[in-house]
Each structure stands twice: as C-alpha cells, then as structure tokens.
Scaffold this active site. Sequence first.
Site, mmCIF file in Angstrom:
data_model
loop_
_atom_site.group_PDB
_atom_site.id
_atom_site.type_symbol
_atom_site.label_atom_id
_atom_site.label_comp_id
_atom_site.label_asym_id
_atom_site.label_seq_id
_atom_site.Cartn_x
_atom_site.Cartn_y
_atom_site.Cartn_z
ATOM 1 N N ARG A 55 38.731 38.177 38.542
ATOM 2 C CA ARG A 55 37.807 37.240 37.920
ATOM 3 C C ARG A 55 37.683 37.516 36.428
ATOM 4 N NH1 ARG A 55 33.209 38.292 38.995
ATOM 5 N NH2 ARG A 55 33.551 40.082 40.372
ATOM 6 N N LYS A 196 33.928 32.125 44.474
ATOM 7 C CA LYS A 196 32.710 32.659 43.879
ATOM 8 C C LYS A 196 31.936 31.578 43.116
ATOM 9 C CE LYS A 196 32.607 37.181 44.827
ATOM 10 N NZ LYS A 196 32.315 37.715 46.146
ATOM 11 N N HIS A 215 24.926 38.540 48.474
ATOM 12 C CA HIS A 215 26.305 39.007 48.308
ATOM 13 C C HIS A 215 26.489 40.152 49.302
ATOM 14 C CE1 HIS A 215 29.695 40.643 45.544
ATOM 15 N NE2 HIS A 215 30.150 39.705 46.327
ATOM 16 N N SER A 233 31.762 44.143 44.179
ATOM 17 C CA SER A 233 33.179 44.168 44.530
ATOM 18 C C SER A 233 33.720 45.592 44.679
ATOM 19 C CB SER A 233 33.949 43.446 43.440
ATOM 20 O OG SER A 233 35.280 43.358 43.804
ATOM 21 N N LYS A 237 32.280 45.981 51.459
ATOM 22 C CA LYS A 237 31.714 44.919 52.315
ATOM 23 C C LYS A 237 32.746 44.455 53.347
ATOM 24 C CE LYS A 237 30.836 42.030 48.945
ATOM 25 N NZ LYS A 237 31.323 42.882 47.854
ATOM 26 N N THR A 238 33.925 44.098 52.835
ATOM 27 C CA THR A 238 34.941 43.535 53.729
ATOM 28 C C THR A 238 35.446 44.597 54.697
ATOM 29 O OG1 THR A 238 35.561 41.949 52.038
ATOM 30 C CG2 THR A 238 37.172 42.339 53.777
ATOM 31 N N ASP A 252 31.513 38.402 52.950
ATOM 32 C CA ASP A 252 31.142 38.372 51.527
ATOM 33 C C ASP A 252 29.873 37.615 51.134
ATOM 34 O OD1 ASP A 252 32.040 39.288 48.935
ATOM 35 O OD2 ASP A 252 32.495 37.215 48.447
ATOM 36 N N ARG A 317 45.222 40.848 47.252
ATOM 37 C CA ARG A 317 44.295 40.234 48.215
ATOM 38 C C ARG A 317 45.004 39.516 49.345
ATOM 39 N NH1 ARG A 317 38.435 40.466 47.312
ATOM 40 N NH2 ARG A 317 38.261 41.235 45.190
HETATM 41 N N1 LIG Z 1 34.746 55.439 52.043
HETATM 42 C C1 LIG Z 1 35.134 54.186 51.868
HETATM 43 N N2 LIG Z 1 34.354 53.154 52.269
HETATM 44 C C2 LIG Z 1 34.731 51.882 52.072
HETATM 45 N N3 LIG Z 1 35.902 51.520 51.498
HETATM 46 C C3 LIG Z 1 36.731 52.504 51.092
HETATM 47 C C4 LIG Z 1 36.387 53.861 51.261
HETATM 48 N N4 LIG Z 1 37.397 54.609 50.762
HETATM 49 C C5 LIG Z 1 38.312 53.771 50.312
HETATM 50 N N5 LIG Z 1 37.949 52.487 50.503
HETATM 51 C C6 LIG Z 1 38.731 51.310 50.067
HETATM 52 O O1 LIG Z 1 37.947 50.621 49.110
HETATM 53 C C7 LIG Z 1 38.130 49.237 49.202
HETATM 54 C C8 LIG Z 1 36.834 48.542 49.523
HETATM 55 O O2 LIG Z 1 37.029 47.198 49.240
HETATM 56 P P1 LIG Z 1 36.399 45.977 49.999
HETATM 57 O O3 LIG Z 1 36.049 46.320 51.392
HETATM 58 O O4 LIG Z 1 37.310 44.829 49.790
HETATM 59 O O5 LIG Z 1 35.098 45.795 49.124
HETATM 60 P P2 LIG Z 1 34.239 44.480 48.880
HETATM 61 O O6 LIG Z 1 34.496 43.564 50.013
HETATM 62 O O7 LIG Z 1 32.839 44.982 48.797
HETATM 63 O O8 LIG Z 1 34.738 43.925 47.588
HETATM 64 C C9 LIG Z 1 39.148 48.995 50.300
HETATM 65 O O9 LIG Z 1 40.409 48.904 49.699
HETATM 66 C C10 LIG Z 1 39.019 50.274 51.147
HETATM 67 O O10 LIG Z 1 40.207 50.584 51.817
HETATM 68 C C1 LIG Z 2 36.322 37.883 45.500
HETATM 69 C C2 LIG Z 2 35.598 38.821 45.014
HETATM 70 O O1 LIG Z 2 34.715 39.493 45.825
HETATM 71 P P1 LIG Z 2 34.729 40.895 46.522
HETATM 72 O O2 LIG Z 2 35.597 41.792 45.676
HETATM 73 O O3 LIG Z 2 33.318 41.277 46.553
HETATM 74 O O4 LIG Z 2 35.346 40.761 47.884
HETATM 75 C C3 LIG Z 2 35.654 39.108 43.586
HETATM 76 O O5 LIG Z 2 34.783 39.849 43.128
HETATM 77 O O6 LIG Z 2 36.541 38.551 42.908
HETATM 78 MN MN LIG Z 3 35.181 41.578 49.933
#
Ligand SMILES: Nc1ncnc2c1ncn2[C@@H]1O[C@H](COP(=O)(O)OP(=O)(O)O)[C@@H](O)[C@H]1O
Ligand SMILES: C=C(OP(=O)(O)O)C(=O)O
Ligand SMILES: [Mn+2]
Length: 525
Positions: A55, A196, A215, A233, A237-238, A252, A317
Amino acid sequence: MRKASVPTPVSQLLESSSFINLSAPELIECALRNQEGILANNGALAVTTGKYTGRSPEDRFFVKDEWTSETIDWSRNQHINESVFLSLLKKMTQYLNHLHEKYVFRGFAGADARYRLSIQVVNEYAWQNLFCSQLFIKPTKQELMHHQPEFTILSAPGFKANPSFDGTRSEAFIIISLHHRIVLIGGTAYAGEIKKSVFTILNFLLPQKGVMPMHCSANVDQNRRTALFFGLSGTGKTTLSHAHGRQLIGDDEHGWSEDGVFNFEGGCYAKTIRLTRKDEPQIYNSIGFGAILENVAISNETRVPDYIDARTTENTRAAYSLAYVANARIPSIGTHPDTIIFLTADACGVLPPISLLTPEQAIYHFLSGYTSKLSGTERGIIKPEATFSTCFGAPFMPLSALTYAKLLNKRIKQENVNVFLINTGWIGGPYGVGSRINLAYTRAMVTAALNDRFDRSTQFTDPIFGLHLPLSCPDVPGNILLPWQSWHDRAAYECAARQLAKHFQNNFRQFKDAPTEWINAGPLI
Ligand SMILES: Nc1ncnc2c1ncn2[C@@H]1O[C@H](COP(=O)(O)OP(=O)(O)O)[C@@H](O)[C@H]1O
Ligand SMILES: C=C(OP(=O)(O)O)C(=O)O
Ligand SMILES: [Mn+2]
C-alpha cells in the site's frame, strides 16, 4: 451526519462494453490471453504488480467537502480538493472507456445483509477483477439482477497521474469521495488498495448504524464461541485465524453489531512469504485454482511457487475465496466474541509474549495501537519500525479514534469479554539482537487464552507497563513468559522497557479527552 446526495452517475460515464461478473475460469482465460500473469502448478493465477508491491498511504486522500469536513479526523487522514477528484474522475473514465475490455464486479461488502454495502468495481485488469470476486461477497443470480451499487471503485493501474497537472502527490493515487460515492485508484496495481478502500468506507459508514468496524480476524470453536484477533499488518491476524479445530470467519475486516460479529469480506489475503504446508496448512491448502498469487516468484519451467523468494518484495500475497478454505464459516457470521486478542509485533522485544488486560487496559491499548510496521506492506518500510497505529488500523479509520474506542468499550463491557495482548514480534532483545517468537508458541498461547487456561491467582504484575502476566502456559517454555528473563542483559531490558513506556505516554497525550480510567491504564512509571 448529512447523507451524500446527487452522486455522480458513473453508469453514465462508463460505456457498456464491459464484462460483468465473469466466472473465475473466464477471468483467468482473459488474464492469460492479455498476458497479465501465468498459471502456477497449484492452479493459482500468478501476477506481478510492478513498482507498487504494497500500500501507498502517502498517496491516499479523502475529498474534503461539506460532507466530510466535520466528520473525518483530518489529523490522521489526508485531504484533497473536489476539483482534483472530478478532473481525475473524468480522465479515468475516458481512459477506461478507451480500453478494449474492462471488467466489472458487482457484489457486496458485509456478510450481515442488514449492514451490507452494495459495491461495484471497474477494473482495467482481469486479474484484479478476479481478486474482487475472491475477496468481496458474490451476489446470487437474483441479487445481481437487482444490484444497485451504492459505491463504485475505479481501478486503472495503467492510468498514471501527472502530479504537477493533476494535483496528486505522485503517479499513484487512491482518492475516496464519500459524497460522490466513488473511489479512484490509479497508477498502482497492488490489489490490497482495493480491499482496504472498501474497508475504509465501511469504517466511515457503520458507526452511524451502531456497528463497531474492526481491523481484525475472527474464528469460532465447535461451541460457536467467537474470538477476534486485532492487529496491524503483519502481526498475525490471517495466520492465527486459520487454526486447527476452529472455523474461520474472516482474516481481516469485521463488524460487531448488537447481534454479533460479521465479516465484511468473502475471502482472504494471506502473506505467503516463507509459507509452508507444515506451519500454515490451512492457508497453504487454500491456494488453488481461482486463487491469485501476487508477486510470488514462480519457477519458469515447473511453475512451482517459491514462497521463500523475497526478491520482489517481502509482501507476497495469496488472495482466495473463503469457499476454498477447508474449515470456513459461510455466511461468515458469528456470535458475540468471548475473547479478544490484540496482536502486536514488538520490534523492541519488550512486551511480554502474552498479557491479560483489564477492560480499561484493553481500551488504552486499542487507542495506542502499538506495533511495528513490518517490511513490505507499506512503501518504504524495509525493516520493522515501531509505530502507534490507533485502533490497530489507523490508515483505515476515517473517524476520530475515540468514536471507535467508545463503541468497543460498550461491547466489551456488555459481553464481558476477556482481552489479551499477544506479542508476535521479538523476544530476548530488539530486532537484530533477539528473535521473532516461534509461531508454535504463539499458537499455544492463543489456545490457552481461548480456553481460559490461565491461572489468574498466580499472575505477575509487570512494574513498568502494569500488565498482568501469566507465569505458565501449556506448551510454552516458562522462561519466555517474563520478557526480561529472555534478555541476556537485564539492564538493557530495563532501559528499553522504560523507553517504550515513555513512547506510550507521549503518544497517548493526543487522547487527553478520553475518560481518566483509560488514561490511567497506561504504563505505571
Ligand atoms: N509468532 C508468530 N505469530 C504470528 N505470525 C508469525 C509469527 N512468527 C512469524 N510469523 C509470520 O508473520 C506473518 C504474519 O502475517 P499475517 O498473518 O498475514 O498478518 P496480518 O494478517 O495481521 O497482516 C506471517 O508471514 C507468519 O508466518
Ligand atoms: C492487505 C493488507 O492487510 P493485512 O496486511 O493486514 O493483511 C495491507 O495492509 O495491505
Ligand atoms: Mn492479513
């Protein structure tokens, strides 16, 4: 708040030579024919987005007009004149009309029909239209026949602005007009901007209807007990919402109404960097035909995705519909949550792996939104950078932070929710010295939190932050639960912790109008 009147009739601006709601195979055929991407061996469509792989918050604006001047919190959101918007709208519609093909998605954001928003996205690229059909909620045939878009998003990555003529900051722009009910996205192909933007619109509209927009990700256990995971981010979360033995509601964006929680979206947008089947099987197995891989390296011959390769970006992604997730809840609606987890990826290595928050601390930490920006999701971020992102999503929250905090406070109190703060970031020292906490330990702490396995009688109160720390947790080594124990140098920890506490206090000064019990729930020093 005044309602927008006389919205610009996009339908009249756009000529009808568009494809509307093509199926995934049709869109994939178009994308391959247009050479927008290639097929990966797992069936996903692999695309690259060029210069913008995350972004671009600095290029994002709201039109400031009589409908928004008093409602949007301009201390956190950038404004642009309506004349800039109108002139770009004209140019963009001309640009789209001259394209040989354009792709329209009509559908919804909001799984709860009472609060859903009818949206229409017009895409230059077939792959981005596929992204929309994966990420948003698809209409039935019947719903499509009667679909009346309340908001239109125009996305033309090939249309680049000329900042000195057009009044933008750069060639890329994301401009939201709440009055005209149009979003213009030009110059960037990062699909996250589309989802977003819709999130941001809902975050503006839903509080007026008494719905708390969040969020966060959400999942439920077999007994239909819902959990929410808030976080900026990269905080998890995911990753953490895709969990063994729990049904995924969404990864999300959610709303919390008088009746419970609902997803805004119909799909997920997972980071794939270093993704493995072993550690994140639910995500890995959801990536198949119909899914999109954004900026993931693909072997030329075998077409095998290489999730390790971060040469294009760390922010690789996968976008996929909830329908592809083995254990998803569709329609994605849940009961009131009984547990909320705030995720923070602390690059200072100071915050405990898990702490139990009082309701006042919960709001303090929600307003603070402390975390680190991790590499890739925003332009210019190459290593973790400490930040305070209010509501754990400042870039997407147009109204004042206190508006959201009051809504959350009301719901937490009403439902008597347990709130935890989990540090998914660094332990044993700051970024560069310590290491990121093992995902398996984080999952074990989440499981313990969701099953209320912490013994509150033996918890320890941290003297700097006033956080309540459990002294043991199933499947987690006891010596990491108190953060200073995993640092080699106790004095260095003390110094870093005090410094971070000061940052919290300085940041919280902006909330001087908050109730005193929230202000007092910050660090003790
Ligand atoms: N202890 C941990 N807890 C959560 N995620 C972790 C951890 N260690 C490494 N990661 C990595 O960090 C990233 C978390 O990203 P994601 O779940 O996509 O976050 P969000 O959805 O909040 O943007 C993933 O690539 C995951 O594999
Ligand atoms: C799509 C997004 O959300 P998130 O990384 O929280 O999954 C982003 O921040 O670009
Ligand atoms: Mn996410």
